[in-house]
Structure formats: structure tokens, C-alpha cells
Design an enzyme around this catalytic site. Structure first.
Site, PDB file in Angstrom:
ATOM      1  N   TYR A 150       0.860  -1.190   0.000  1.00 45.05           N
ATOM      2  CA  TYR A 150       0.000   0.000   0.000  1.00 45.05           C
ATOM      3  C   TYR A 150       0.891   1.233   0.000  1.00 45.05           C
ATOM      4  CZ  TYR A 150      -3.156   3.625   1.651  1.00 45.05           C
ATOM      5  OH  TYR A 150      -3.874   4.778   1.757  1.00 45.05           O
ATOM      6  N   GLU A 238      -3.383   7.781  -3.955  1.00 49.32           N
ATOM      7  CA  GLU A 238      -3.364   6.498  -3.247  1.00 49.32           C
ATOM      8  C   GLU A 238      -3.238   5.344  -4.239  1.00 49.32           C
ATOM      9  OE1 GLU A 238      -7.047   4.919  -1.564  1.00 49.32           O
ATOM     10  OE2 GLU A 238      -6.035   4.718   0.357  1.00 49.32           O
TER      11      GLU A 238
END
Ligand code: ADP
Ligand code: MG
Length: 429
Positions: A150, A238
Site C-alpha cells: 500500500y 493512493e
């Protein structure tokens, strides 16, 4: 407060950023422009960030064509909606998963279930209960993923600047990772004047678990993502997952970029991509006049200034046995034409059976509001009862304008009185 999950979802999306809880950082309470994954990936691609090859399609035949053009050994079909968690989402047709991998090239079969053009809705943990209609599908080359990490860059108020956040345990369960193993979430504060330093990018890459030559490759991707973050005036970039392939490539498999609305004047091309199809049309119309509109489920329209007063008005209506149909926040520096546009919007909702105006004139001049109200009442031939509570700057003049207008407007002395009168004005069924 109101308990309708749909309203709460919308309120939340206005007031909070979805990632706030995940990062434990202070993100500014605003709703930023959000683009579809394919649009964000196009921006990434243009900045030398590695994404897999893809096309977008809005029909099964177009998607089939795209799949053939990709000439890939495996295809991934991804529903395009402005919400995350698609992989674990469910369609209203019962089909599970908004992300489908297919090796057999039987794209047609998948697409018949996944249909676009708004025929089916996808519900994920980030959408309202009834889901969001899927209008487009991304058809991308599927790559094997040996590891999912991530990575995000976001503006953090507590650091007064950008922060990188990453975890070696990326993928669809990142929220779980953040709550059960917070030690696996790494942060790097970026000095906005200096940018991402080499040692920071390499440390983040290492923390994400990239090894050997992959570490440098990941650091390079991180720097490119930061360049993009600055270039497009993003508030958040993101990538989940930022993955690695068995062939030794670091790839951004998913993309979510939010943009600073204050930068619209210099980001014309980005803001032109705004896909308002998923927004309430009344919200979109309100935004054109710099008004904030939130649709709710009741029958009393609330015309207020400031989010706090909006919430209080909704609560007091509730307390007196009524239900707000919406609220429209006028903000400061109001012009008469905005008041007119606001009334037009409020009355466009067929659920509305009464209107409650609750304005506290600080920066706002009450006389401008009163003139806007009388003009709107006459020109729009208002058919529902109108209760007005004005307080503050130039209120005497405002009251005179309203009382001399000869219009059937009910005046209220305070918020409590206004709410009671609005609830009483609803015709009994
Ligand atoms: P969401 O975050 O909305 O669930 P993602 O794009 O992250 O959607 O996709 C969910 C999962 O699907 C990813 O974590 C990954 O495992 C898989 N996936 C996504 N894109 C690809 C791809 N191009 N090739 C292979 N697998 C993919
Ligand atoms: Mg994802």
C-alpha cells in the site's frame, strides 16, 4: 442526528476524507474532486508511473473489442465507480466482485453479468447501501502479482504538508492491517520545499518490502508519484495495491487521486474530467452557484448558512417531529441571484412540503437574503409554506422588506420557533 445510512454516507463524504481513519492523520474536512480510476491512471501514465495497459468501455461489444486489442494472455475487468473496495463488492444482480480476472477470453460472458451503461449497481463498503450504477468498465492487461503493498501521499494538516504513508501488507484489506497491526504502517513527512529525498524514497521502498533492484525501482515510482502529486495539485494520491510482478516490475494496480478544489483555476484539464454522473444532480447544480446542497429523506427544505447551523436546524426539526428534505448551505458573501438559485433548487425537489429559512447574518447581509427571497417567491410562484428566521446584520431592514412584500411568509423569532412553525405548516395527511 438523522439515522439514514445514505444521508450519513453523503454527509461523511462531504465532511471527511475516507482515508482519515486509515492513516490516523488529520486530513482537511472538505470534499475534493475525485476522478475515476482510468482517469487517474491516465495522469499517472503521462508522468512515467508504471500502470498496466488498459482501455475503457461502456458496452460489452466495445469491451470485447478492447480485450482483443490488448492481446494479453489474461484480462482484468474493473467496474469504474468513485468508491474503493470494488474487489470485494457485490452487484445487485448477485454477482460477486467488481474486479474480474479472465484467462479464457470469455469476456462476453463476464460482461453480460457486469453490464455497463448504468444497468447494474455495485455495492462496496464505501458506497451507499443501494450501490452505485456502473457506467464504464476498465479492460486491462492482467499481470501476475507476487506481492501487494500500500502506498499513498496525502496532505496532512498536523504536519502542514505532504506525508507518504505505506505498508508492505497492501491489497484489499488495508483497513484491517491499519487497525490490527499499526506497526506495519510507515510514514515519511515530506518537506514541501525540498521534495522527496532519495534516502526517504529508498527507506519507504525498503519498508514496503521491495528488495534488490526492486527497491530502486519502487523508490523511482514513489518519486514520480510525488511529482504527479505536486503537478496536479492533489490532496491525495493512493495506490493500493502497489504491486510487484514475478518478472520484476513494480506496478500501480489501482489509483485514486483527489484534487485541491482551490487549484481549479490552474488545473482546468483535470477539473474538466469531473464525472458528476454519480452525484445527485441537485448537488451538481448547486455547486454551479457556489452553494452546498445535501439531499435527505424528509419533507422540510432547510435554507441555512454554515454547516453547523445546517446540522442544528436539521436536529431541531427532528426534535419537533419533522424530517428535513435537504439542506442548502449558502455560505458567506451572498448575492441575490444565489438566493434565487437556492430557492429554485429547494423547490425542485417534489418531496418538499415546506421551506425553513434559517440565516444568521454575520458576513451575510439579511436584507440581501430578504430581497432574494421575495423575488424568488414572486417569480417562482412558491406553492409551499415558507417560514423565515433571520438574525444579525441588517435584520430590521430585512424584516421590513419581508413584511411589506405582501407575500404569505411566516416570520419566526428564533430557531425553536422556526422549527415548530415549519413542522406545523406541513399539511396533515
Ligand atoms: P478495489 O481497491 O476497488 O478493490 P483494485 O483495483 O485494488 O480495486 O483491485 C482489487 C484487487 O484485484 C487487487 O488487490 C488485485 O489483487 C487485483 N487486481 C487488480 N488489478 C489487477 C491486474 N491488473 N492484474 C491482476 N490483478 C489485479
Ligand atoms: Mg484497491
Amino acid at each position: 442526528m438523522m439515522e439514514c445510512p445514505n444521508c450519513l454516507f453523503r454527509l461523511k463524504s462531504v465532511l471527511l476524507s475516507v482515508t482519515r481513519g486509515l492513516h490516523g492523520l488529520e486530513v482537511s474536512p472538505r470534499r475534493w474532486l475525485n476522478l475515476q480510476e482510468y482517469q487517474s491512471k491516465k495522469l499517472m501514465q503521462d508522468n512515467g508511473v508504471t500502470v498496466q495497459r488498459f482501455f475503457v468501455a461502456d458496452s460489452a461489444s466495445e469491451a470485447l473489442e478492447a480485450a482483443k486489442r490488448l492481446k494479453a494472455k489474461e484480462i482484468v475487468l474493473k467496474a469504474q465507480i468513485l468508491a474503493g473496495g470494488r474487489g470485494k463488492g457485490v452487484f445487485d444482480s448477485g454477482l460477486k466482485g467488481g474486479v474480474h480476472l479472465t484467462k479464457d477470453f470469455d469476456v462476453q460472458v463476464h460482461l453480460n453479468k457486469l453490464e455497463c451503461r448504468g444497468k447494474v449497481s455495485l455495492t462496496t463498503k464505501q458506497t451507499p447501501k443501494e450501490g452505485v450504477k456502473v457506467k464504464m468498465v476498465m479492460v486491462a492487461e492482467a499481470l501476475d502479482i507476487s506481492r501487494e503493498t500500500y502506498f499513498a501521499i496525502l496532505m496532512d494538516r498536523s504536519c502542514n504538508g505532504p506525508v507518504m504513508v505505506g505498508s508492505p501488507q497492501g491489497g484489499v484489506d488495508i483497513e484491517e492491517v491499519a487497525s490490527t497491526t499499526p506497526e506495519l504502517i510507515f510514514k515519511e513527512v515530506i518537506d514541501i520545499f525540498e521534495g522527496v529525498r532519495d534516502d526517504q524514497a529508498l527507506r519507504m521502498a525498503a519498508n514496503l518490502g521491495f528488495k534488490g533492484p526492486l527497491e530502486r525501482q519502487a523508490a523511482d515510482q514513489i518519486k514520480r508519484l510525488y511529482d504527479l502529486f505536486l503537478k496536479v495539485d492533489a490532496t491525495q494520491v493512493e495506490v493500493n495495491p502497489l504491486g510487484e510482478t514475478p518478472e520484476g516490475q513494480v506496478v500501480c494496480f489501482d489509483a485514486k487521486i483527489n484534487f485541491d478544489d482551490n487549484a481549479e483555476f490552474r488545473q482546468k484539464a483535470v477539473f474538466a474530467m469531473d464525472d458528476t454522473a454519480e452525484s445527485d444532480p441537485l448537488e451538481t447544480e448547486a455547486a454551479k452557484y457556489d452553494l452546498k446542497y445535501i439531499g435527505l429523506d424528509g419533507n422540510i427544505a432547510c435554507f441555512v448558512n454554515g454547516a453547523g447551523l445546517a446540522m442544528a436546524t436539521c436536529d431541531i426539526i427532528d426534535l419537533h417531529g419533522g424530517k428535513p428534505a435537504n439542506f442548502l448551505d449558502l455560505g458567506g458573501g451572498v448575492k441575490e441571484n444565489q438566493v434565487y438559485a437556492a430557492f429554485k433548487l429547494l423547490t425542485a425537489d417534489p418531496k418538499v412540503e415546506a421551506i425553513l429559512v434559517n440565516i444568521f447574518g454575520g458576513i451575510v447581509n439579511c436584507a440581501i437574503i430578504a430581497n432574494g427571497i421575495t423575488k424568488a417567491c414572486r417569480e417562482l410562484e412558491l406553492k409551499v409554506p415558507l417560514v423565515v428566521r433571520l438574525e444579525g446584520t441588517n435584520v430590521q431592514e430585512a424584516k421590513r422588506i419581508l413584511s411589506e412584500s405582501g407575500l404569505p411568509i411566516t416570520s419566526a423569532t428564533d430557531l425553536d420557533d422556526a422549527a415548530k412553525k415549519a413542522v406545523a405548516a406541513i399539511p396533515k395527511k
